[in-house]
Design a protein around this motif. Structure first.
Motif, PDB file in Angstrom:
ATOM      1  N   TYR A 193       0.836  -1.185   0.000  1.00 23.96           N
ATOM      2  CA  TYR A 193       0.000   0.000   0.000  1.00 23.96           C
ATOM      3  C   TYR A 193       0.876   1.242   0.000  1.00 23.96           C
ATOM      4  CZ  TYR A 193       0.830  -0.346   5.086  1.00 23.96           C
ATOM      5  OH  TYR A 193       1.397  -0.451   6.331  1.00 23.96           O
ATOM      6  N   GLY A 194       0.257   2.423  -0.124  1.00 27.88           N
ATOM      7  CA  GLY A 194       1.016   3.670  -0.119  1.00 27.88           C
ATOM      8  C   GLY A 194       1.010   4.334  -1.482  1.00 27.88           C
ATOM      9  N   THR A 213     -12.615  -3.720  -2.995  1.00 27.35           N
ATOM     10  CA  THR A 213     -13.198  -3.367  -1.699  1.00 27.35           C
ATOM     11  C   THR A 213     -12.094  -2.846  -0.801  1.00 27.35           C
ATOM     12  OG1 THR A 213     -14.566  -4.118   0.150  1.00 27.35           O
ATOM     13  CG2 THR A 213     -13.012  -5.722  -0.738  1.00 27.35           C
ATOM     14  N   ASP A 214     -12.381  -1.734  -0.126  1.00 26.20           N
ATOM     15  CA  ASP A 214     -11.414  -1.092   0.746  1.00 26.20           C
ATOM     16  C   ASP A 214     -11.833  -1.326   2.190  1.00 26.20           C
ATOM     17  OD1 ASP A 214      -9.633   0.622   2.064  1.00 26.20           O
ATOM     18  OD2 ASP A 214      -9.593   2.010   0.367  1.00 26.20           O
ATOM     19  N   LEU A 215     -11.049  -2.103   2.923  1.00 28.44           N
ATOM     20  CA  LEU A 215     -11.406  -2.497   4.277  1.00 28.44           C
ATOM     21  C   LEU A 215     -10.697  -1.657   5.331  1.00 28.44           C
ATOM     22  CD1 LEU A 215     -11.128  -6.349   3.661  1.00 28.44           C
ATOM     23  CD2 LEU A 215     -13.139  -4.882   3.385  1.00 28.44           C
ATOM     24  N   PHE A 216      -9.986  -0.619   4.892  1.00 29.21           N
ATOM     25  CA  PHE A 216      -9.174   0.152   5.838  1.00 29.21           C
ATOM     26  C   PHE A 216      -9.510   1.638   5.830  1.00 29.21           C
ATOM     27  CE2 PHE A 216      -5.262   2.365   7.171  1.00 29.21           C
ATOM     28  CZ  PHE A 216      -5.099   1.796   8.429  1.00 29.21           C
ATOM     29  N   GLY A 217      -9.633   2.242   4.663  1.00 26.45           N
ATOM     30  CA  GLY A 217      -9.899   3.680   4.558  1.00 26.45           C
ATOM     31  C   GLY A 217     -10.409   3.982   3.165  1.00 26.45           C
ATOM     32  N   THR A 218      -9.655   4.814   2.425  1.00 23.20           N
ATOM     33  CA  THR A 218     -10.084   5.165   1.059  1.00 23.20           C
ATOM     34  C   THR A 218      -8.989   4.984   0.009  1.00 23.20           C
ATOM     35  OG1 THR A 218      -9.461   7.498   1.370  1.00 23.20           O
ATOM     36  CG2 THR A 218     -11.732   6.868   1.946  1.00 23.20           C
ATOM     37  N   GLU A 219      -7.760   4.678   0.422  1.00 24.23           N
ATOM     38  CA  GLU A 219      -6.656   4.613  -0.549  1.00 24.23           C
ATOM     39  C   GLU A 219      -6.930   3.588  -1.652  1.00 24.23           C
ATOM     40  OE1 GLU A 219      -2.024   4.464   0.158  1.00 24.23           O
ATOM     41  OE2 GLU A 219      -2.810   2.413   0.130  1.00 24.23           O
ATOM     42  N   THR A 220      -7.401   2.395  -1.269  1.00 25.27           N
ATOM     43  CA  THR A 220      -7.662   1.351  -2.262  1.00 25.27           C
ATOM     44  C   THR A 220      -8.831   1.735  -3.162  1.00 25.27           C
ATOM     45  OG1 THR A 220      -6.766  -0.377  -0.831  1.00 25.27           O
ATOM     46  CG2 THR A 220      -8.277  -1.086  -2.555  1.00 25.27           C
ATOM     47  N   ALA A 221      -9.866   2.336  -2.580  1.00 30.08           N
ATOM     48  CA  ALA A 221     -11.011   2.773  -3.385  1.00 30.08           C
ATOM     49  C   ALA A 221     -10.572   3.813  -4.412  1.00 30.08           C
ATOM     50  CB  ALA A 221     -12.102   3.337  -2.477  1.00 30.08           C
ATOM     51  N   GLU A 222      -9.729   4.759  -3.988  1.00 29.95           N
ATOM     52  CA  GLU A 222      -9.256   5.797  -4.907  1.00 29.95           C
ATOM     53  C   GLU A 222      -8.378   5.196  -6.007  1.00 29.95           C
ATOM     54  OE1 GLU A 222      -7.462   8.335  -2.050  1.00 29.95           O
ATOM     55  OE2 GLU A 222      -9.367   9.266  -1.458  1.00 29.95           O
ATOM     56  N   ALA A 223      -7.544   4.211  -5.639  1.00 25.20           N
ATOM     57  CA  ALA A 223      -6.715   3.550  -6.652  1.00 25.20           C
ATOM     58  C   ALA A 223      -7.589   2.804  -7.658  1.00 25.20           C
ATOM     59  CB  ALA A 223      -5.743   2.587  -5.980  1.00 25.20           C
ATOM     60  N   GLU A 232     -19.809   1.516  -8.779  1.00 25.57           N
ATOM     61  CA  GLU A 232     -20.750   0.536  -8.227  1.00 25.57           C
ATOM     62  C   GLU A 232     -20.108  -0.825  -7.977  1.00 25.57           C
ATOM     63  OE1 GLU A 232     -21.423   0.554 -12.752  1.00 25.57           O
ATOM     64  OE2 GLU A 232     -21.050   2.046 -11.154  1.00 25.57           O
ATOM     65  N   ARG A 233     -18.863  -0.992  -8.446  1.00 28.13           N
ATOM     66  CA  ARG A 233     -18.151  -2.247  -8.207  1.00 28.13           C
ATOM     67  C   ARG A 233     -16.998  -2.045  -7.213  1.00 28.13           C
ATOM     68  NH1 ARG A 233     -17.263  -6.958 -11.591  1.00 28.13           N
ATOM     69  NH2 ARG A 233     -18.095  -7.777  -9.630  1.00 28.13           N
ATOM     70  N   ILE A 234     -17.094  -0.955  -6.421  1.00 28.87           N
ATOM     71  CA  ILE A 234     -16.122  -0.663  -5.372  1.00 28.87           C
ATOM     72  C   ILE A 234     -16.893  -0.453  -4.072  1.00 28.87           C
ATOM     73  CG2 ILE A 234     -14.255   0.844  -4.588  1.00 28.87           C
ATOM     74  CD1 ILE A 234     -13.981   1.808  -7.518  1.00 28.87           C
ATOM     75  N   SER A 235     -16.455  -1.113  -2.984  1.00 29.33           N
ATOM     76  CA  SER A 235     -17.115  -0.920  -1.684  1.00 29.33           C
ATOM     77  C   SER A 235     -16.089  -0.501  -0.640  1.00 29.33           C
ATOM     78  CB  SER A 235     -17.835  -2.196  -1.236  1.00 29.33           C
ATOM     79  OG  SER A 235     -16.931  -3.271  -1.045  1.00 29.33           O
ATOM     80  N   THR A 236     -16.589   0.154   0.415  1.00 32.37           N
ATOM     81  CA  THR A 236     -15.766   0.519   1.563  1.00 32.37           C
ATOM     82  C   THR A 236     -16.519   0.141   2.834  1.00 32.37           C
ATOM     83  OG1 THR A 236     -16.701   2.750   1.729  1.00 32.37           O
ATOM     84  CG2 THR A 236     -14.742   2.488   0.358  1.00 32.37           C
ATOM     85  N   ILE A 237     -15.779  -0.153   3.897  1.00 32.86           N
ATOM     86  CA  ILE A 237     -16.436  -0.434   5.184  1.00 32.86           C
ATOM     87  C   ILE A 237     -15.962   0.508   6.287  1.00 32.86           C
ATOM     88  CG2 ILE A 237     -16.717  -2.884   4.609  1.00 32.86           C
ATOM     89  CD1 ILE A 237     -14.528  -3.437   6.785  1.00 32.86           C
ATOM     90  N   ALA A 238     -14.954   1.330   6.019  1.00 35.75           N
ATOM     91  CA  ALA A 238     -14.386   2.174   7.077  1.00 35.75           C
ATOM     92  C   ALA A 238     -14.098   3.574   6.582  1.00 35.75           C
ATOM     93  CB  ALA A 238     -13.106   1.540   7.613  1.00 35.75           C
ATOM     94  N   ALA A 239     -14.883   4.047   5.605  1.00 30.72           N
ATOM     95  CA  ALA A 239     -14.647   5.379   5.037  1.00 30.72           C
ATOM     96  C   ALA A 239     -15.774   6.345   5.353  1.00 30.72           C
ATOM     97  CB  ALA A 239     -14.476   5.261   3.520  1.00 30.72           C
ATOM     98  N   GLY A 240     -16.672   5.941   6.274  1.00 28.22           N
ATOM     99  CA  GLY A 240     -17.799   6.796   6.598  1.00 28.22           C
ATOM    100  C   GLY A 240     -18.913   6.646   5.581  1.00 28.22           C
ATOM    101  N   PRO A 241     -20.007   7.395   5.768  1.00 33.76           N
ATOM    102  CA  PRO A 241     -21.185   7.214   4.916  1.00 33.76           C
ATOM    103  C   PRO A 241     -21.041   7.795   3.515  1.00 33.76           C
ATOM    104  CG  PRO A 241     -21.553   8.967   6.512  1.00 33.76           C
ATOM    105  CD  PRO A 241     -20.234   8.356   6.851  1.00 33.76           C
TER     106      PRO A 241
END
Length: 305
Positions: A193-194, A213-223, A232-241
């Motif tokens: 990561y990074g 899917t980004d399970l930590f923040g938003t870096e993976t979602a942004e990548a 619609e094929r990207i999810s997050t669980i720890a980036a807020g609503p």
């Protein structure tokens, strides 16, 4: 008397105290669980250390600690259907799990622990298993996908990687260098990561990434957005609503009703392993939480009572 982990001020592991408390009893429609193990999650120490996180979950001081638990039903209230004294169970009790006895409504998310699954393993399942299932369901993961999983070596990540592999996907997982071999053993291709993440993923997957899917923040979602994955094929669980770019926020509460059984069936069939990084007694709750908060463990931290 019985014991419970209590904190009266917000802060780090040092605020947690194992105290004698009055023994609770099951009322109408309730069951009492003699807790054998609790599985720690990042949200546990986030709630205990940050007032804003506690407020979001409706937690006020003083509070108990933890959510995931496993143990044995030892008391049944009038009208509590579906359980009997002696049943092994696992489930969740927000802000109350780290205690000798926990009283739950029989209608709560409480599940029978199958024979062949230990209390220690069962105690890791409620949040992490459900969150992983929800994160993959939100992106419609299917066979043939190449999925990028952010935070792949963490407590939720180890479930997400294996569930994605079982679904027939190729998995690329972000992690620190020290966890690369661990991820390969789970079936994922690791990537650091990074800064520069999108470029490194592009080199690993010249055919493209189809979901993330980004399970930590938003870096993976942004990548993933930079790599052309549809929101619609990207999810997050720890980036807020409101995560970036219109990607899909989700959480364990949105896991399908079949998720617990699907996960325990996979464990019993040897298709899914639950890496437990450390098991500590409740007397060492502060050490366990410090280990969890350090985010350098491979898998789950379990506390026994």
């Amino acid at each position: 008397m019985s014991r419970a982990v209590i904190y009266e001020t917000f802060g780090g592991p040092e605020v947690l105290e194992l105290r004698d408390v009055p023994e609770p009893h099951a009322g109408p429609g309730e069951v009492r669980v003699r807790v054998a193990a609790i599985g720690l999650n990042p949200m546990d120490w986030a709630i205990a250390s940050r007032p804003e996180a506690a407020a979001r979950f409706g937690i006020t001081l003083p509070s108990g600690f933890g959510y995931d638990l496993a143990g044995v039903v030892d008391e049944i209230g009038d009208g509590a259907a579906g359980f009997a004294v002696g049943d092994r169970v696992y489930g969740g009790a927000l802000g109350r799990a780290a205690a000798d006895f926990v009283v739950l409504k029989a209608s709560d998310a409480l599940f029978h622990t199958p024979d062949g699954i230990s209390d220690e393993v069962a105690s890791t399942l409620p949040v992490a298993g459900a969150s992983a299932a929800a994160a993959l369901a939100a992106i419609g993961l299917r066979s043939g996908d190449t999925v990028l999983i952010g935070g792949a070596a963490g407590g939720v990540g180890v479930f997400a990687v294996q569930l994605a592999k079982l679904a027939g996907a190729t998995v690329i997982g972000t992690a620190s260098d020290g966890t690369f071999e661990f991820l390969r053993q789970l079936g994922a291709e690791p990537v650091a990561y990074g800064p520069g993440l999108a470029d490194r993923v592009r080199a690993l997957a010249p055919g493209g990434v189809t979901a993330a899917t980004d399970l930590f923040g938003t870096e993976t979602a942004e990548a993933a957005l930079a790599l052309g994955v549809p929101p619609e094929r990207i999810s997050t669980i720890a980036a807020g609503p409101n995560p970036p770019g219109g990607v899909r926020p989700t959480g364990g509460i949105e896991a399908g009703p079949d998720a617990p059984e699907r996960i325990t069936d996979a464990i019993l069939a040897g298709q899914l392993t639950v890496p437990i990084a450390a098991i500590l007694p409740v007397e060492r709750i502060r050490d366990a939480v410090a280990l969890q908060a350090g985010r350098h463990v491979h898998g789950k931290i379990v506390v026994t009572l």
